[in-house]
Design a protein around this motif. Structure first.
Motif, mmCIF file in Angstrom:
data_model
loop_
_atom_site.group_PDB
_atom_site.id
_atom_site.type_symbol
_atom_site.label_atom_id
_atom_site.label_comp_id
_atom_site.label_asym_id
_atom_site.label_seq_id
_atom_site.Cartn_x
_atom_site.Cartn_y
_atom_site.Cartn_z
ATOM 1 N N ILE A 1 50.256 28.376 9.768
ATOM 2 C CA ILE A 1 50.779 29.481 8.960
ATOM 3 C C ILE A 1 52.149 29.093 8.400
ATOM 4 O O ILE A 1 53.013 28.617 9.132
ATOM 5 C CB ILE A 1 50.891 30.755 9.834
ATOM 6 N N ASP B 1 51.752 32.159 3.379
ATOM 7 C CA ASP B 1 51.143 33.220 4.193
ATOM 8 C C ASP B 1 52.066 34.417 4.372
ATOM 9 O O ASP B 1 51.662 35.560 4.228
ATOM 10 C CB ASP B 1 50.771 32.664 5.581
ATOM 11 N N SER C 1 50.212 37.863 -0.029
ATOM 12 C CA SER C 1 50.941 37.303 1.114
ATOM 13 C C SER C 1 51.440 38.493 1.936
ATOM 14 O O SER C 1 51.663 39.571 1.389
ATOM 15 C CB SER C 1 52.175 36.504 0.668
#
Ligand code: KIV
Ligand code: ZN
Length: 515
Positions: free
Chosen positions: A7, A42, A69
């Motif tokens: 991530i 992310d 996001s």
């Protein structure tokens, strides 16, 4: 919770902004957030909502603008911070609250003046409160890199039990070495009994130039989120650089058991945007995004690369968004082609006025410069405010005279709240004369901290991009201007900075001691 997905948590808009002089307006933050979203980052940490009204509005605006996001707001482990973050993130499609408190002996004793048990209790209380706003809660034990392992384990176990879904391990002062930091992550994952209920994240500062190395070592030891910034911007020596972390993991898939979902071809766009907005120029030999990163100077290298690229290149320049300057629009391009092309670059306007102003600037530019590149368009919009109609100062006209053996002078016309004002001044050079003439009208009381000019593309008809950094009473802003005439670009940058500095902006620093 080990997975093959890494991530990417970008904190350019929060920790990056803590870099002295890198403050960004709400509109600039929205523009950068959209570029990050387009790159498929992310999580975007958009700011510290309790810090000031401006920070709150910026986080709120990013939360409303971004859909693909997760948008995150920072909060100390205090009720008022968490409530403010919850409020700012209310409209986000996917929201995260990131709360933190220091856990190292030196921070607890000297900064917080709290006992370890009090810190643990406050951490749990903060996470519990944040969970009322969102089920996506991140907790950071600040200065974890210098905290005691047993205490860290106790705190992490307790906050995960309280509902933290990500636990982030910051090397706040950039003290750790890669083998040590990697071991810390491995030990924590092994020793915290409920470690499998949360994602382990890392947040490394670059004081010893090891932020990227430490982050990568952590990933090899089980971390599955890295906190980083574009161009490595951030407090003091900066944070781990997003582009370096992402490209190291992608290039060395033979070593890393995970990868990101980023579209890396957007890296250069993000890098240029952040550099333009903050005035932090990227050094030419910076990995991935520096102007020389893919340039082969020596004859031996050039020969090798021409025969087979892999002889000296481990990545392809186009994979990170380096393209040969591409002519995209010209004098005869219409409004629709202009709008569509901006959209392809991830640039959108909230109002028709904004688009109209950008289009009229584009037409002016196309009259002076026949070939317009992506970089020209990015520069053109980066100085435009999304809120242009509410700006106090506008540059209407500028005339400069510069001659060998004579003192340069400048005549300027500014619109101040809609009223036209004129001034004339001489100076050490045409730019100095223009700035002095502006100050004769505005009398801003600011101090010029930085003036820099760079060319956007090559050729003598290229636009010059100017950054002007002004300071007043501790408040620092960056102004941007671009034009084929660098004196006009300079005046635009100065006026742009003035429009920013008149907005009152007292703000708190999140990591100050008086919690
Ligand atoms: O460096 C740091 O510790 C931070 C925390 C707020 C995560 O920025
Ligand atoms: Zn930090």
């Amino acid at each position: 919770m080990s997975s093959d997905r890494l991530i990417i948590f970008d904190t350019t808009l929060r920790d990056g902004e803590q870099s002295p002089g890198a403050s960004m307006t709400r509109d600039e933050k929205v523009r950068i957030a959209r570029a990050l979203e387009r790159m498929r980052v992310d999580v975007i940490e958009a700011g510290f909502p309790i810090a000031s009204g401006g920070d709150f509005e910026a986080v709120q605006a990013v939360a409303r603008a971004v859909k693909d996001s997760t948008v995150c707001g920072l909060a100390r482990a205090l009720d008022r911070d968490i409530d403010r973050a919850g409020e700012a993130l209310k409209d986000a499609k996917s929201a995260r609250i990131h709360t933190f408190i220091a856990t190292s002996p030196i921070h607890m004793k000297m900064k917080l003046r709290m006992e370890p048990d009090q810190v643990l209790e406050q951490a749990v209380k903060a996470v519990t409160r944040a969970r009322k706003y969102t089920d996506n809660v991140e907790f950071s034990p600040e200065d974890a890199g210098r905290s005691e392992l047993d205490f860290l384990c106790r705190v992490l176990e307790a906050v995960i039990d309280a509902g933290a879904t990500t636990v982030n391990i910051p090397d706040t002062v950039g003290y750790n070495l890669p083998h040590q930091f990697g071991q810390l992550i491995a030990d924590l994952i092994e020793r915290v009994p409920n470690a499998d209920k949360a994602v382990f994240s890392v947040h490394c500062h670059n004081d010893l130039g090891l932020a990227v190395g430490n982050s990568l070592s952590a990933v090899l030891n089980g971390a599955r989120q890295v906190e980083c910034t574009i161009n490595g911007l951030g407090e003091r020596a900066g944070n781990a650089s997003l582009e370096e972390v992402v490209m190291a993991v992608r290039t060395r898939q033979d070593v890393f058991p995970c990868d990101t979902r980023l579209d890396t071809t957007n890296i250069m766009t993000c890098s240029r945007l952040v550099s333009g907005v903050t005035g932090f120029v990227v050094q030419p030999n910076k990995a991935i995004v520096g102007a020389n990163a893919f340039a082969h100077e020596s004859g031996i290298h050039q020969d090798g690369v021409l025969k087979s690229r892999e002889t000296y290149e481990i990545m392809r320049a186009q994979d990170v968004g380096w393209t040969a300057n591409r002519i995209v629009l010209g004098k005869h391009s219409g409004r629709n082609a202009f709008r569509t092309h901006l959209e392809q670059l991830g640039i959108a306007f909230d109002s028709e006025e904004g688009l109209n102003e950008a289009f009229s600037r584009f037409k002016d530019l196309a009259d002076k410069k026949h070939e317009i590149y992506d970089e020209d368009l990015q520069a053109l919009v980066s100085e435009l405010s999304l809120d242009a109609e509410n700006e106090q100062f506008k540059l209407i006209a500028l005339k400069v005279c510069s001659e060998t053996g004579e003192t340069p002078d400048a005549s300027i016309t500014l619109s101040v709240n809609g009223e036209e004002k004129h001034a004339h001044s001489s100076g050490g050079g045409p730019v100095d004369a223009a700035f002095k003439a502006i100050e004769m009208i505005v009398n801003s009381g600011t101090e010029l901290q930085l003036y820099s000019v760079s060319n956007i593309t090559s050729g003598t008809d290229a636009q010059g991009e100017v950054t002007v950094r002004l300071e007043r009473g501790g408040h620092i802003v960056n102004g941007l201007g671009a034009d084929t005439d660098i004196v006009i670009a300079s005046a635009r940058a100065y006026v742009n900075a003035l429009n920013k500095i008149i907005r009152p902006e007292g703000r708190e620093h999140p990591q100050r001691g008086d919690v």
